[in-house]
Design a protein around this motif. Sequence first.
Motif, PDB file in Angstrom:
ATOM      1  N   MET A   1      37.721  33.595  35.406  1.00 53.86           N
ATOM      2  CA  MET A   1      36.667  34.480  35.550  1.00 53.86           C
ATOM      3  C   MET A   1      35.451  33.649  36.206  1.00 53.86           C
ATOM      4  N   THR A   2      34.330  34.180  36.960  1.00 53.25           N
ATOM      5  CA  THR A   2      33.307  33.455  37.561  1.00 53.25           C
ATOM      6  C   THR A   2      32.131  33.336  36.303  1.00 53.25           C
ATOM      7  N   ALA A   3      31.346  32.287  36.462  1.00 56.91           N
ATOM      8  CA  ALA A   3      30.176  32.126  35.516  1.00 56.91           C
ATOM      9  C   ALA A   3      29.372  33.375  35.600  1.00 56.91           C
ATOM     10  N   ARG A   4      29.323  34.181  34.239  1.00 56.57           N
ATOM     11  CA  ARG A   4      28.345  35.173  34.201  1.00 56.57           C
ATOM     12  C   ARG A   4      26.913  35.278  34.010  1.00 56.57           C
ATOM     13  N   ASN A   5      26.218  36.021  34.789  1.00 64.64           N
ATOM     14  CA  ASN A   5      24.873  36.478  34.446  1.00 64.64           C
ATOM     15  C   ASN A   5      24.760  36.860  33.095  1.00 64.64           C
ATOM     16  N   PRO A   6      23.636  36.339  32.344  1.00 58.46           N
ATOM     17  CA  PRO A   6      23.266  36.914  30.916  1.00 58.46           C
ATOM     18  C   PRO A   6      22.979  38.193  30.811  1.00 58.46           C
ATOM     19  N   ARG A   7      22.798  38.887  31.914  1.00 62.87           N
ATOM     20  CA  ARG A   7      22.460  40.382  31.787  1.00 62.87           C
ATOM     21  C   ARG A   7      23.549  40.983  31.140  1.00 62.87           C
TER      22      ARG A   7
ATOM     23  N   SER B   1      39.576  37.406  39.077  1.00 61.44           N
ATOM     24  CA  SER B   1      38.345  37.400  39.950  1.00 61.44           C
ATOM     25  C   SER B   1      39.357  37.871  41.391  1.00 61.44           C
ATOM     26  N   PHE B   2      38.513  38.298  42.369  1.00 62.89           N
ATOM     27  CA  PHE B   2      39.201  38.582  43.404  1.00 62.89           C
ATOM     28  C   PHE B   2      38.039  38.279  44.753  1.00 62.89           C
ATOM     29  N   MET B   3      38.553  38.042  46.026  1.00 64.03           N
ATOM     30  CA  MET B   3      37.625  37.985  47.030  1.00 64.03           C
ATOM     31  C   MET B   3      37.209  39.333  47.452  1.00 64.03           C
ATOM     32  N   GLY B   4      36.124  39.290  47.957  1.00 61.00           N
ATOM     33  CA  GLY B   4      35.671  40.805  48.896  1.00 61.00           C
ATOM     34  C   GLY B   4      34.583  40.383  49.789  1.00 61.00           C
TER      35      GLY B   4
ATOM     36  N   LEU C   1      41.503  33.235  39.952  1.00 63.07           N
ATOM     37  CA  LEU C   1      41.470  34.230  41.260  1.00 63.07           C
ATOM     38  C   LEU C   1      42.820  34.856  41.768  1.00 63.07           C
ATOM     39  N   VAL C   2      42.860  36.040  41.515  1.00 62.61           N
ATOM     40  CA  VAL C   2      43.987  36.677  42.060  1.00 62.61           C
ATOM     41  C   VAL C   2      44.333  36.818  43.585  1.00 62.61           C
ATOM     42  N   ILE C   3      45.251  36.319  43.951  1.00 63.95           N
ATOM     43  CA  ILE C   3      45.566  36.734  45.316  1.00 63.95           C
ATOM     44  C   ILE C   3      46.773  37.182  45.542  1.00 63.95           C
ATOM     45  N   ALA C   4      47.192  38.189  46.428  1.00 64.23           N
ATOM     46  CA  ALA C   4      48.226  38.818  46.893  1.00 64.23           C
ATOM     47  C   ALA C   4      48.862  37.898  48.067  1.00 64.23           C
ATOM     48  N   ALA C   5      49.629  37.021  47.625  1.00 64.15           N
ATOM     49  CA  ALA C   5      49.946  35.970  48.475  1.00 64.15           C
ATOM     50  C   ALA C   5      50.757  36.492  49.834  1.00 64.15           C
ATOM     51  N   GLU C   6      51.459  37.832  49.629  1.00 65.96           N
ATOM     52  CA  GLU C   6      52.079  38.539  50.837  1.00 65.96           C
ATOM     53  C   GLU C   6      51.276  38.935  51.905  1.00 65.96           C
ATOM     54  N   GLY C   7      49.939  39.186  51.479  1.00 67.26           N
ATOM     55  CA  GLY C   7      48.759  39.550  52.477  1.00 67.26           C
ATOM     56  C   GLY C   7      48.623  41.060  52.175  1.00 67.26           C
ATOM     57  N   THR C   8      49.175  41.925  53.267  1.00 72.29           N
ATOM     58  CA  THR C   8      49.161  43.313  53.156  1.00 72.29           C
ATOM     59  C   THR C   8      50.583  44.053  52.378  1.00 72.29           C
TER      60      THR C   8
END
Length: 210
Positions: free
Chosen positions: A1-7, A69-72, A117-124
């Motif tokens: 996971m990414t570094a989290r904000n303390p909020r 995590s995922f890319m967006g 980081l989760v990646i669907a390696a097949e793409g679509t």
Amino acid sequence: MTARNPRKRSILSRIVRRIIWTIYRLQGWKVETGMPAIPKFVIAGAPHTSNWDFVFFTGATAEEGVEPSFMGKHTLFKGYMRNFMFDMGGVPIDRTKRANYVEQVAEAFRAAERLALVIAAEGTRSSDGEWKSGFWHIAREAEVPIVLAWVSWKDRRLGFSDPIEPSDDYASDLSKIAAWFRTKRPDYGRYKVLEAQAQRLLAEGKDTAA
């Protein structure tokens, strides 16, 4: 996971995570082989055949104590959606920047203490089973291992591989990856396509991918 904000996490993200976990449990999914205990890695998952894939991978990783995590698109990380996207593990990618998405994600890995980081390696979902090489380029640029994730909708099973350190030979790495997937579902058509792709790249002598 990414570094989290303390909020505190947004209410919406907490509700969505709870819904995902509930659906995952109610559907009776089982993790056959757990995730490695390492702080940073790329999860290359296949097959990608349903919009529900991320839900069940998220449920499985939560069971393993990991927040994926995922890319967006960076435009999704603005306004009222900003906190929600970050809380769900989003990594913003700005396609208008000079740095390409591989470099942007690699920078996110360097900045984070933990990142899966989760990646669907097949793409679509319309893919016939051949893989895109982005997952491999990201792992190499970020200097992190690749963890493979397979799924079987038929009997609600999934699992993860040991960490794989990417080499400088994409075709060879893809061949090893395909062989691992075939051990999980030997007769599955899309994994056979992946194996054929790797063999073709080996025959063509391609040690890197475009």
